[in-house]
Motif scaffolding. Structure first.
Motif, PDB file in Angstrom:
ATOM      1  N   ASP A 287       0.845  -0.827   0.421  1.00 22.49           N
ATOM      2  CA  ASP A 287       0.402  -0.408  -0.050  1.00 22.49           C
ATOM      3  C   ASP A 287       0.891   1.295  -0.178  1.00 22.49           C
ATOM      4  O   ASP A 287       0.063   2.276  -0.836  1.00 22.49           O
ATOM      5  CB  ASP A 287      -1.045  -0.043   1.121  1.00 22.49           C
ATOM      6  N   ALA A 288       1.838   1.171   0.711  1.00 22.92           N
ATOM      7  CA  ALA A 288       2.816   2.142   1.348  1.00 22.92           C
ATOM      8  C   ALA A 288       3.887   2.499  -0.480  1.00 22.92           C
ATOM      9  O   ALA A 288       3.941   3.628  -0.934  1.00 22.92           O
ATOM     10  CB  ALA A 288       4.290   2.507   1.300  1.00 22.92           C
ATOM     11  N   TRP A 289       4.677   1.643  -1.478  1.00 23.72           N
ATOM     12  CA  TRP A 289       5.612   1.301  -1.972  1.00 23.72           C
ATOM     13  C   TRP A 289       4.821   2.019  -3.613  1.00 23.72           C
ATOM     14  O   TRP A 289       4.506   1.582  -4.143  1.00 23.72           O
ATOM     15  CB  TRP A 289       6.433  -0.292  -2.212  1.00 23.72           C
ATOM     16  N   ARG A 290       5.216   2.712  -4.350  1.00 21.37           N
ATOM     17  CA  ARG A 290       5.341   3.377  -5.727  1.00 21.37           C
ATOM     18  C   ARG A 290       7.227   3.031  -6.408  1.00 21.37           C
ATOM     19  O   ARG A 290       7.900   3.457  -6.120  1.00 21.37           O
ATOM     20  CB  ARG A 290       4.831   4.238  -5.760  1.00 21.37           C
ATOM     21  N   LEU A 291       6.523   2.852  -7.870  1.00 22.02           N
ATOM     22  CA  LEU A 291       7.890   2.530  -8.550  1.00 22.02           C
ATOM     23  C   LEU A 291       7.269   4.015  -9.049  1.00 22.02           C
ATOM     24  O   LEU A 291       6.765   4.513  -9.859  1.00 22.02           O
ATOM     25  CB  LEU A 291       7.260   1.554  -9.655  1.00 22.02           C
ATOM     26  N   VAL A 292       8.258   4.903  -9.695  1.00 25.77           N
ATOM     27  CA  VAL A 292       8.282   6.162  -9.903  1.00 25.77           C
ATOM     28  C   VAL A 292       9.011   6.094 -11.248  1.00 25.77           C
ATOM     29  O   VAL A 292      10.598   5.171 -11.691  1.00 25.77           O
ATOM     30  CB  VAL A 292       9.234   7.599  -9.242  1.00 25.77           C
ATOM     31  N   VAL A 293       8.200   6.362 -12.090  1.00 29.10           N
ATOM     32  CA  VAL A 293       9.470   6.466 -13.975  1.00 29.10           C
ATOM     33  C   VAL A 293       8.672   7.481 -14.424  1.00 29.10           C
ATOM     34  O   VAL A 293       8.186   7.618 -14.816  1.00 29.10           O
ATOM     35  CB  VAL A 293       7.983   4.991 -14.558  1.00 29.10           C
ATOM     36  N   THR A 294      10.410   7.765 -15.151  1.00 31.52           N
ATOM     37  CA  THR A 294      10.155   9.024 -15.204  1.00 31.52           C
ATOM     38  C   THR A 294      11.017   8.650 -16.619  1.00 31.52           C
ATOM     39  O   THR A 294      12.116   7.697 -16.967  1.00 31.52           O
ATOM     40  CB  THR A 294      11.544  10.057 -14.619  1.00 31.52           C
ATOM     41  N   GLY A 295      10.578   9.219 -17.886  1.00 30.74           N
ATOM     42  CA  GLY A 295      10.783   9.247 -19.026  1.00 30.74           C
ATOM     43  C   GLY A 295      10.464  10.503 -19.950  1.00 30.74           C
ATOM     44  O   GLY A 295      10.411  11.953 -19.216  1.00 30.74           O
ATOM     45  N   ARG A 296      10.281  10.740 -21.105  1.00 29.18           N
ATOM     46  CA  ARG A 296      10.198  11.268 -22.191  1.00 29.18           C
ATOM     47  C   ARG A 296       8.690  12.651 -22.202  1.00 29.18           C
ATOM     48  O   ARG A 296       8.894  13.831 -21.789  1.00 29.18           O
ATOM     49  CB  ARG A 296      10.458  11.705 -23.381  1.00 29.18           C
ATOM     50  N   SER A 297       7.909  11.711 -21.917  1.00 29.93           N
ATOM     51  CA  SER A 297       6.563  11.968 -21.683  1.00 29.93           C
ATOM     52  C   SER A 297       5.997  12.122 -20.289  1.00 29.93           C
ATOM     53  O   SER A 297       5.331  13.342 -19.604  1.00 29.93           O
ATOM     54  CB  SER A 297       5.255  11.259 -22.431  1.00 29.93           C
ATOM     55  N   GLY A 298       7.236  12.162 -19.422  1.00 30.62           N
ATOM     56  CA  GLY A 298       6.430  12.520 -18.248  1.00 30.62           C
ATOM     57  C   GLY A 298       6.510  11.682 -16.785  1.00 30.62           C
ATOM     58  O   GLY A 298       7.473  10.570 -17.661  1.00 30.62           O
ATOM     59  N   THR A 299       6.586  11.558 -15.876  1.00 30.94           N
ATOM     60  CA  THR A 299       6.570  10.875 -14.680  1.00 30.94           C
ATOM     61  C   THR A 299       5.087   9.923 -14.191  1.00 30.94           C
ATOM     62  O   THR A 299       4.030  10.530 -14.143  1.00 30.94           O
ATOM     63  CB  THR A 299       7.273  11.587 -13.506  1.00 30.94           C
ATOM     64  N   LEU A 300       5.321   8.869 -14.115  1.00 34.11           N
ATOM     65  CA  LEU A 300       4.702   8.190 -13.603  1.00 34.11           C
ATOM     66  C   LEU A 300       4.169   6.682 -12.181  1.00 34.11           C
ATOM     67  O   LEU A 300       5.860   6.872 -11.365  1.00 34.11           O
ATOM     68  CB  LEU A 300       3.934   6.817 -14.811  1.00 34.11           C
ATOM     69  N   ARG A 301       3.958   7.018 -11.770  1.00 29.86           N
ATOM     70  CA  ARG A 301       4.107   6.536  -9.661  1.00 29.86           C
ATOM     71  C   ARG A 301       3.758   5.512  -9.854  1.00 29.86           C
ATOM     72  O   ARG A 301       1.715   5.013 -10.278  1.00 29.86           O
ATOM     73  CB  ARG A 301       3.358   7.412  -8.890  1.00 29.86           C
ATOM     74  N   LEU A 302       3.199   4.093 -10.044  1.00 28.17           N
ATOM     75  CA  LEU A 302       3.178   2.977 -10.393  1.00 28.17           C
ATOM     76  C   LEU A 302       2.548   1.862  -8.872  1.00 28.17           C
ATOM     77  O   LEU A 302       3.937   2.355  -8.427  1.00 28.17           O
ATOM     78  CB  LEU A 302       3.915   2.041 -11.333  1.00 28.17           C
TER      79      LEU A 302
END
Length: 422
Positions: A287-302
């Motif tokens: 519930d607490a952990w998120r993977l932060v993915v950053t690239g050309r189009s922005g950032t996602l938190r999954l």
């Protein structure tokens, strides 16, 4: 002083009947082949880290021209690093009796007087000092690294890397000077063991032969069999670290990759536990952990649940570490890194910078090349062998890359930045 048999500078001080050009030449030619293989596999191992990709991968930033040979590390065959590093470490340990016997056989030459009879002799003496010191340094640091005993000052990587170049330069210089004589000695001397300690040899080599030898208790061939038996014993008690199952238990002198991993789907070797890396349960809670993915189009938190909803793929890949131990292929399942790159605007996978929840220690950050990201077997793994990763194996998610050193298969992944390697 040269004639005082109480001093090592006197030929009469060295009484063993085993020393002589035949014995020394055989050991020298074995080391010539073995150390050459060690040097090449060591350079290949260093290239596997892709040190020219990113400062976080490069533990020898001042190497300059010594990095001339570096190349982009491939992902095929997937067992490449496992075989290379297993051969490097196992061969290094196996050669220890040969190295010690060789050093013993030539120790009188370290004390001969005068120190230099000619320019060629002076160069030989200098190369011999560098060779002996370099060999002891490289083999000692290598064995300590294999045993995970970092008692030497500084980082193992630069010490072993620069030491290897100094040692091998001295080794090449010594080989150029001595290999022709060694081959001539082996051709000249009888195929059978010499009947006495007074071998027929060129004058410079005769200083290895004692003028007053003690009675022989073993033949020179018997001594070689003894050295070979020691090497075989070390091989048998080291090589098993590269295998799973019963053979691993024969590797008595090699680490098994940390504590006993137990049994079950996650029952294979590790170097760092979650506790050692300072990873706590609250920060890896689903519930607490998120993977932060950053690239050309922005950032996602999954979240982990969102990752599970993405297309999942499987790959059978080993884990192989610089210490020489490795596992057989494990069955990993997770999201392809190239699919994560596409989510943030990279249709053609670029390089990536991976960050772990681990806050201290080497390789808590790592960079991977575009060719590694593009490989369909490169995963952000969520499962192994049909079950979720355990904390020690990188839960909630870890990277797994074909043919890469274990330290680049980052555990406890927190952030991935595509198109950046820092």
């Amino acid at each position: 002083m040269r004639d005082d048999t109480r001093l090592p500078t006197s030929p009469g001080f060295w009484r063993s009947p085993l020393r002589g050009p035949w014995f020394t030449s055989v050991l020298g030619l074995v080391l010539l082949a073995g150390i050459t293989v060690l040097f090449v596999t060591g350079l290949v191992s260093y290239a596997a880290y892709n040190p020219d990709l990113s400062p976080v991968n490069d533990k020898t930033p001042d190497k300059g021209i010594l990095g001339f040979y570096l190349f982009s590390w491939p992902t095929d065959p997937h067992w490449l690093y496992r075989v290379n590093q297993g051969a490097h470490v196992t061969l290094g340990v196996t050669l220890i009796p040969v190295l010690l016997a060789k050093l013993w056989s030539v120790v009188p030459k370290l004390f001969t007087l005068p120190p230099a009879r000619s320019l060629a002799h002076a160069l030989e003496r200098i190369s011999l000092l560098l060779l002996v010191g370099g060999a002891l340094f490289e083999f000692t640091t290598g064995v300590l690294n294999v045993q995970l005993d970092y008692v030497f000052p500084g980082s193992f990587y630069p010490l072993h890397f620069y030491g290897a170049w100094v040692f091998f330069a001295a080794f090449v210089a010594h080989a150029v000077l001595k290999v022709p004589a060694a081959v001539r000695n082996l051709r000249r001397l009888r195929a059978e063991e010499p009947a006495s300690s007074q071998e027929s040899a060129p004058a410079p080599e005769q200083e290895l032969v004692s003028p007053r030898p003690d009675p022989a208790t073993v033949s020179r061939r018997g001594a070689l069999w003894f050295v070979g038996g020691g090497s075989l014993l070390l091989f048998a008690t080291t090589a098993g670290q590269s295998f799973d199952g019963p053979l691993r238990h024969t590797a008595l002198l090699a680490p098994h990759g940390g504590p006993d991993p137990g049994s079950g789907p996650n029952g294979f070797q590790i170097n760092k536990t979650a506790a050692y890396a300072g990873i706590t349960a609250p920060e890896t809670d689903e519930d607490a952990w998120r993977l932060v993915v950053t690239g050309r189009s922005g950032t996602l938190r999954l979240s982990r649940a969102q990752l599970r909803e993405l297309p999942l793929h499987s790959a059978a890949l080993p884990i192989a570490c610089v210490e020489g131990w490795s596992t057989s292929d494990q069955w990993w399942r997770g999201v392809r890194l190239r699919d994560l790159a596409a989510l943030v605007g990279h249709d053609d996978p670029p390089d990536v910078f991976v960050e772990s929840l681990q806050r201290r220690g080497a390789f808590r950050h790592a960079a991977l090349r575009a060719n590694q990201i593009a490989d369909p077997r490169t995963l952000l793994a969520l499962y192994v062998n049909g079950e979720s990763l355990t904390p020690d194996h990188g839960y909630p998610a870890r990277v797994i890359v074909p043919a890469a050193p274990g330290v680049l298969n980052t555990k406890w992944v927190a952030r991935m930045t595509f198109g950046e390697t820092r």
